[in-house]
Design a protein around this motif. Structure first.
Motif, short mmCIF file in Angstrom:
data_model
loop_
_atom_site.label_atom_id
_atom_site.label_comp_id
_atom_site.label_asym_id
_atom_site.label_seq_id
_atom_site.Cartn_x
_atom_site.Cartn_y
_atom_site.Cartn_z
N ALA A 96 -17.76 -6.17 -16.42
CA ALA A 96 -16.91 -6.23 -15.22
C ALA A 96 -16.00 -5.00 -15.16
O ALA A 96 -15.74 -4.47 -14.07
CB ALA A 96 -16.09 -7.51 -15.21
N GLY A 150 -17.39 -2.01 -13.48
CA GLY A 150 -17.48 -2.03 -12.03
C GLY A 150 -18.90 -1.75 -11.58
O GLY A 150 -19.86 -2.24 -12.15
N ALA A 151 -19.02 -0.93 -10.56
CA ALA A 151 -20.33 -0.53 -10.03
C ALA A 151 -20.48 0.98 -10.22
O ALA A 151 -20.33 1.75 -9.27
CB ALA A 151 -20.45 -0.93 -8.58
#
Length: 98
Positions: free
Chosen positions: A38, A41-42
């Motif tokens: 998490a 992120g991306a």
């Protein structure tokens, strides 16, 4: 020749307790994995290559998370089953000793 099977209620309870250890270890590892992934992120971006990568990565991560949840749940269920068996055999042993 028939073999004798000895069932020990205390040993069943011990197995129930011991099964919780790997369940907790796996659960902790998954929580760490989830937190770390998490935090990333991306990181693949919004371009065409990033979108393709996300199509592979996201379902893969979700599959890993689901699989490990199944492992934890199964170990905990097995632990509960051993605890129940131990309790039942303890009651039977107590009744047989009267």
């Amino acid at each position: 020749m028939t073999e004798t099977i000895i069932i020990d209620a205390d040993q069943l309870a011990l197995v129930a307790k011991e099964l919780k250890i790997p369940a907790a270890t796996v659960r902790d590892a998954v929580l760490t994995f989830n937190k770390n992934s998490a935090a990333l992120g991306a990181p693949w971006g919004n371009d065409e290559l990033g979108k393709k990568w996300a199509e592979i990565y996201v379902p893969g991560v979700e599959g890993v998370q689901s699989s490990f949840k199944t492992i934890v749940d199964s170990l905990l269920k097995l632990s509960d089953d051993f605890a129940k068996m131990g309790h039942i055999y303890h009651i039977v042993e107590k009744g047989n000793s009267r």
